[in-house]
Motif scaffolding. Structure first.
Motif, PDB file in Angstrom:
ATOM      1  N   ASP A   3      -6.269  16.440   0.988  1.00  0.00           N
ATOM      2  CA  ASP A   3      -6.352  15.399  -0.042  1.00  0.00           C
ATOM      3  C   ASP A   3      -7.719  14.745   0.047  1.00  0.00           C
ATOM      4  OD1 ASP A   3      -3.767  15.854  -0.811  1.00  0.00           O
ATOM      5  OD2 ASP A   3      -2.917  14.264   0.448  1.00  0.00           O
ATOM      6  N   LYS A   4      -8.383  14.620  -1.091  1.00  0.00           N
ATOM      7  CA  LYS A   4      -9.688  13.950  -1.051  1.00  0.00           C
ATOM      8  C   LYS A   4      -9.494  12.457  -1.257  1.00  0.00           C
ATOM      9  CE  LYS A   4     -11.354  14.153  -5.807  1.00  0.00           C
ATOM     10  NZ  LYS A   4     -12.004  12.899  -5.999  1.00  0.00           N
ATOM     11  N   GLN A   5     -10.326  11.687  -0.599  1.00  0.00           N
ATOM     12  CA  GLN A   5     -10.268  10.232  -0.719  1.00  0.00           C
ATOM     13  C   GLN A   5     -10.805   9.830  -2.090  1.00  0.00           C
ATOM     14  OE1 GLN A   5      -9.091   7.869   1.389  1.00  0.00           O
ATOM     15  NE2 GLN A   5      -8.338   9.509   2.684  1.00  0.00           N
ATOM     16  N   PRO A   6     -10.156   8.860  -2.773  1.00  0.00           N
ATOM     17  CA  PRO A   6     -10.682   8.429  -4.066  1.00  0.00           C
ATOM     18  C   PRO A   6     -12.028   7.724  -3.891  1.00  0.00           C
ATOM     19  CG  PRO A   6      -8.833   7.050  -3.392  1.00  0.00           C
ATOM     20  CD  PRO A   6      -8.957   8.169  -2.387  1.00  0.00           C
ATOM     21  N   THR A   7     -12.874   7.885  -4.884  1.00  0.00           N
ATOM     22  CA  THR A   7     -14.158   7.185  -4.847  1.00  0.00           C
ATOM     23  C   THR A   7     -13.910   5.707  -5.087  1.00  0.00           C
ATOM     24  OG1 THR A   7     -14.528   7.390  -7.222  1.00  0.00           O
ATOM     25  CG2 THR A   7     -15.333   9.212  -5.830  1.00  0.00           C
ATOM     26  N   ALA A   8     -14.923   4.896  -4.843  1.00  0.00           N
ATOM     27  CA  ALA A   8     -14.785   3.448  -5.072  1.00  0.00           C
ATOM     28  C   ALA A   8     -14.447   3.177  -6.531  1.00  0.00           C
ATOM     29  CB  ALA A   8     -16.068   2.733  -4.662  1.00  0.00           C
ATOM     30  N   ALA A   9     -15.068   3.932  -7.449  1.00  0.00           N
ATOM     31  CA  ALA A   9     -14.810   3.737  -8.885  1.00  0.00           C
ATOM     32  C   ALA A   9     -13.377   4.125  -9.235  1.00  0.00           C
ATOM     33  CB  ALA A   9     -15.796   4.542  -9.717  1.00  0.00           C
ATOM     34  N   GLU A  10     -12.898   5.250  -8.678  1.00  0.00           N
ATOM     35  CA  GLU A  10     -11.518   5.673  -8.933  1.00  0.00           C
ATOM     36  C   GLU A  10     -10.540   4.657  -8.365  1.00  0.00           C
ATOM     37  OE1 GLU A  10     -12.059  10.545  -8.852  1.00  0.00           O
ATOM     38  OE2 GLU A  10     -11.732   9.469  -6.981  1.00  0.00           O
ATOM     39  N   ASP A  11     -10.834   4.159  -7.177  1.00  0.00           N
ATOM     40  CA  ASP A  11      -9.978   3.162  -6.535  1.00  0.00           C
ATOM     41  C   ASP A  11      -9.945   1.879  -7.375  1.00  0.00           C
ATOM     42  OD1 ASP A  11      -8.269   2.573  -4.301  1.00  0.00           O
ATOM     43  OD2 ASP A  11      -9.805   1.159  -3.625  1.00  0.00           O
ATOM     44  N   ALA A  12     -11.108   1.435  -7.841  1.00  0.00           N
ATOM     45  CA  ALA A  12     -11.190   0.218  -8.672  1.00  0.00           C
ATOM     46  C   ALA A  12     -10.432   0.418  -9.986  1.00  0.00           C
ATOM     47  CB  ALA A  12     -12.650  -0.144  -8.945  1.00  0.00           C
ATOM     48  N   ALA A  13     -10.548   1.607 -10.567  1.00  0.00           N
ATOM     49  CA  ALA A  13      -9.844   1.902 -11.820  1.00  0.00           C
ATOM     50  C   ALA A  13      -8.332   1.887 -11.595  1.00  0.00           C
ATOM     51  CB  ALA A  13     -10.286   3.252 -12.379  1.00  0.00           C
ATOM     52  N   ALA A  14      -7.902   2.450 -10.473  1.00  0.00           N
ATOM     53  CA  ALA A  14      -6.470   2.453 -10.139  1.00  0.00           C
ATOM     54  C   ALA A  14      -5.964   1.030  -9.937  1.00  0.00           C
ATOM     55  CB  ALA A  14      -6.224   3.294  -8.888  1.00  0.00           C
ATOM     56  N   ARG A  15      -6.757   0.189  -9.236  1.00  0.00           N
ATOM     57  CA  ARG A  15      -6.367  -1.222  -9.025  1.00  0.00           C
ATOM     58  C   ARG A  15      -6.287  -1.960 -10.370  1.00  0.00           C
ATOM     59  NH1 ARG A  15      -5.987   0.981  -5.305  1.00  0.00           N
ATOM     60  NH2 ARG A  15      -3.898   0.837  -6.043  1.00  0.00           N
ATOM     61  N   ALA A  16      -7.254  -1.705 -11.267  1.00  0.00           N
ATOM     62  CA  ALA A  16      -7.271  -2.374 -12.577  1.00  0.00           C
ATOM     63  C   ALA A  16      -6.055  -1.954 -13.407  1.00  0.00           C
ATOM     64  CB  ALA A  16      -8.563  -2.047 -13.315  1.00  0.00           C
ATOM     65  N   LYS A  17      -5.723  -0.654 -13.382  1.00  0.00           N
ATOM     66  CA  LYS A  17      -4.555  -0.153 -14.120  1.00  0.00           C
ATOM     67  C   LYS A  17      -3.278  -0.785 -13.555  1.00  0.00           C
ATOM     68  CE  LYS A  17      -2.297   4.207 -15.405  1.00  0.00           C
ATOM     69  NZ  LYS A  17      -0.998   4.232 -14.779  1.00  0.00           N
ATOM     70  N   GLU A  18      -3.205  -0.847 -12.222  1.00  0.00           N
ATOM     71  CA  GLU A  18      -2.049  -1.450 -11.558  1.00  0.00           C
ATOM     72  C   GLU A  18      -1.907  -2.927 -11.960  1.00  0.00           C
ATOM     73  OE1 GLU A  18      -1.665  -2.589  -7.069  1.00  0.00           O
ATOM     74  OE2 GLU A  18      -1.254  -0.446  -7.255  1.00  0.00           O
ATOM     75  N   ALA A  19      -3.005  -3.676 -11.931  1.00  0.00           N
ATOM     76  CA  ALA A  19      -2.984  -5.106 -12.296  1.00  0.00           C
ATOM     77  C   ALA A  19      -2.546  -5.279 -13.748  1.00  0.00           C
ATOM     78  CB  ALA A  19      -4.352  -5.726 -12.076  1.00  0.00           C
ATOM     79  N   GLU A  20      -3.029  -4.405 -14.621  1.00  0.00           N
ATOM     80  CA  GLU A  20      -2.668  -4.462 -16.040  1.00  0.00           C
ATOM     81  C   GLU A  20      -1.173  -4.200 -16.224  1.00  0.00           C
ATOM     82  OE1 GLU A  20      -3.892  -1.677 -19.723  1.00  0.00           O
ATOM     83  OE2 GLU A  20      -5.598  -2.442 -18.573  1.00  0.00           O
ATOM     84  N   GLU A  21      -0.652  -3.174 -15.531  1.00  0.00           N
ATOM     85  CA  GLU A  21       0.778  -2.854 -15.621  1.00  0.00           C
ATOM     86  C   GLU A  21       1.633  -4.015 -15.111  1.00  0.00           C
ATOM     87  OE1 GLU A  21       0.605   1.998 -14.944  1.00  0.00           O
ATOM     88  OE2 GLU A  21       0.964   0.693 -13.227  1.00  0.00           O
ATOM     89  N   GLN A  22       1.215  -4.625 -13.991  1.00  0.00           N
ATOM     90  CA  GLN A  22       1.984  -5.733 -13.420  1.00  0.00           C
ATOM     91  C   GLN A  22       1.928  -6.961 -14.339  1.00  0.00           C
ATOM     92  OE1 GLN A  22       4.050  -5.441 -10.649  1.00  0.00           O
ATOM     93  NE2 GLN A  22       3.478  -3.303 -10.903  1.00  0.00           N
ATOM     94  N   ALA A  23       0.761  -7.226 -14.945  1.00  0.00           N
ATOM     95  CA  ALA A  23       0.613  -8.382 -15.846  1.00  0.00           C
ATOM     96  C   ALA A  23       1.465  -8.216 -17.099  1.00  0.00           C
ATOM     97  CB  ALA A  23      -0.852  -8.570 -16.214  1.00  0.00           C
ATOM     98  N   ALA A  24       1.736  -6.975 -17.504  1.00  0.00           N
ATOM     99  CA  ALA A  24       2.521  -6.712 -18.713  1.00  0.00           C
ATOM    100  C   ALA A  24       4.021  -6.911 -18.496  1.00  0.00           C
ATOM    101  CB  ALA A  24       2.251  -5.290 -19.203  1.00  0.00           C
ATOM    102  N   LEU A  25       4.444  -6.998 -17.248  1.00  0.00           N
ATOM    103  CA  LEU A  25       5.872  -7.202 -16.962  1.00  0.00           C
ATOM    104  C   LEU A  25       6.314  -8.576 -17.470  1.00  0.00           C
ATOM    105  CD1 LEU A  25       6.026  -5.832 -13.289  1.00  0.00           C
ATOM    106  CD2 LEU A  25       6.950  -4.724 -15.335  1.00  0.00           C
ATOM    107  N   PRO A  26       7.566  -8.716 -17.915  1.00  0.00           N
ATOM    108  CA  PRO A  26       8.046 -10.022 -18.406  1.00  0.00           C
ATOM    109  C   PRO A  26       8.390 -11.003 -17.274  1.00  0.00           C
ATOM    110  CG  PRO A  26       9.774  -8.379 -18.576  1.00  0.00           C
ATOM    111  CD  PRO A  26       8.545  -7.654 -18.075  1.00  0.00           C
ATOM    112  N   TYR A  27       8.049 -10.653 -16.067  1.00  0.00           N
ATOM    113  CA  TYR A  27       8.295 -11.506 -14.899  1.00  0.00           C
ATOM    114  C   TYR A  27       7.128 -11.346 -13.944  1.00  0.00           C
ATOM    115  CZ  TYR A  27       9.774  -6.945 -13.146  1.00  0.00           C
ATOM    116  OH  TYR A  27       9.817  -5.612 -12.810  1.00  0.00           O
ATOM    117  N   LYS A  28       7.014 -12.283 -12.990  1.00  0.00           N
ATOM    118  CA  LYS A  28       6.012 -12.206 -11.925  1.00  0.00           C
ATOM    119  C   LYS A  28       6.770 -11.990 -10.627  1.00  0.00           C
ATOM    120  CE  LYS A  28       2.497 -13.444 -14.533  1.00  0.00           C
ATOM    121  NZ  LYS A  28       2.337 -12.298 -15.416  1.00  0.00           N
ATOM    122  N   TRP A  29       6.143 -11.311  -9.678  1.00  0.00           N
ATOM    123  CA  TRP A  29       6.804 -11.126  -8.387  1.00  0.00           C
ATOM    124  C   TRP A  29       5.790 -11.081  -7.263  1.00  0.00           C
ATOM    125  CZ3 TRP A  29       6.839  -6.438  -5.374  1.00  0.00           C
ATOM    126  CH2 TRP A  29       6.168  -5.354  -5.955  1.00  0.00           C
TER     127      TRP A  29
END
Length: 188
Positions: A3-29
């Motif tokens: 398995d190759k390690q994600p680049t910093a840009a890929e990691d940042a993109a994954a974190r941004a996508k994750e944050a966006e998905e979590q923010a779209a939830l109708p609840y916070k946790w």
């Protein structure tokens, strides 16, 4: 194939996508290693009888009576139902907040999501600083504190607790047996 390690840009993109998905939830946790808290807002004129919260060992359903649930589904891991609660509290903006507290059955695992149908977070990125040593039971806490001590000792080039214990035993034995030559003794 490794398995190759994600680049910093890929990691940042994954974190941004994750944050966006979590923010779209109708609840916070949020979570600690031992529990999980969920919250969502409802109109300020609602009372406890207007809210439906069903907390079961492996499922959760919560929302406003007569409406589609705000959160509903299977929990990824079991909880301790008797130690899980919910409250309805006034919020500063003339709404009210439903707060649900789930007590995790396994106090040593991070959850990737509240319900299995929700988007996951990368639990390898959860920082253990979110949990307190005081939340752990005595035996686990002692083990974690020993590991932290040993890590600090290694970083400073000092002996770990086990190495120190061996050295102390050897020193005590040498004191009791001054006639023996320990100049060639090796610590392993």
């Amino acid at each position: 194939m490794a398995d190759k390690q994600p680049t910093a840009a890929e990691d940042a993109a994954a974190r941004a996508k994750e944050a966006e998905e979590q923010a779209a939830l109708p609840y916070k946790w949020t979570q600690t290693i031992g529990d999980l808290d969920i919250s969502f807002s409802v109109p300020g004129n609602f009372k406890g009888k207007d809210i439906v919260v069903e907390i079961k060992k492996t499922t959760l359903k919560a929302g406003v009576k007569g409406q589609e649930p705000i959160i509903q589904g299977d929990l990824p891991h079991p909880i301790v139902v008797d130690d899980s609660t919910w409250t309805l509290t006034p919020a500063p903006d003339s709404t009210k907040t439903v707060e649900i507290h789930l007590d995790k059955h396994n106090k040593m695992e991070w959850w990737a999501h509240v319900v299995t149908s929700a988007p996951k977070i990368d639990v390898t990125k959860v920082t253990p600083a979110d949990s307190k040593l005081s939340d752990l039971d005595g035996e686990t806490r002692a083990m974690v504190e020993k590991m932290m001590f040993d890590q600090r000792q290694k970083e400073q080039g000092l002996p770990t607790s086990d190495e120190q214990k061996k050295a102390d035993i050897l020193k005590k034995f040498q004191a009791q047996h001054p006639e023996m030559d320990f100049s060639k003794a090796k610590m392993s």
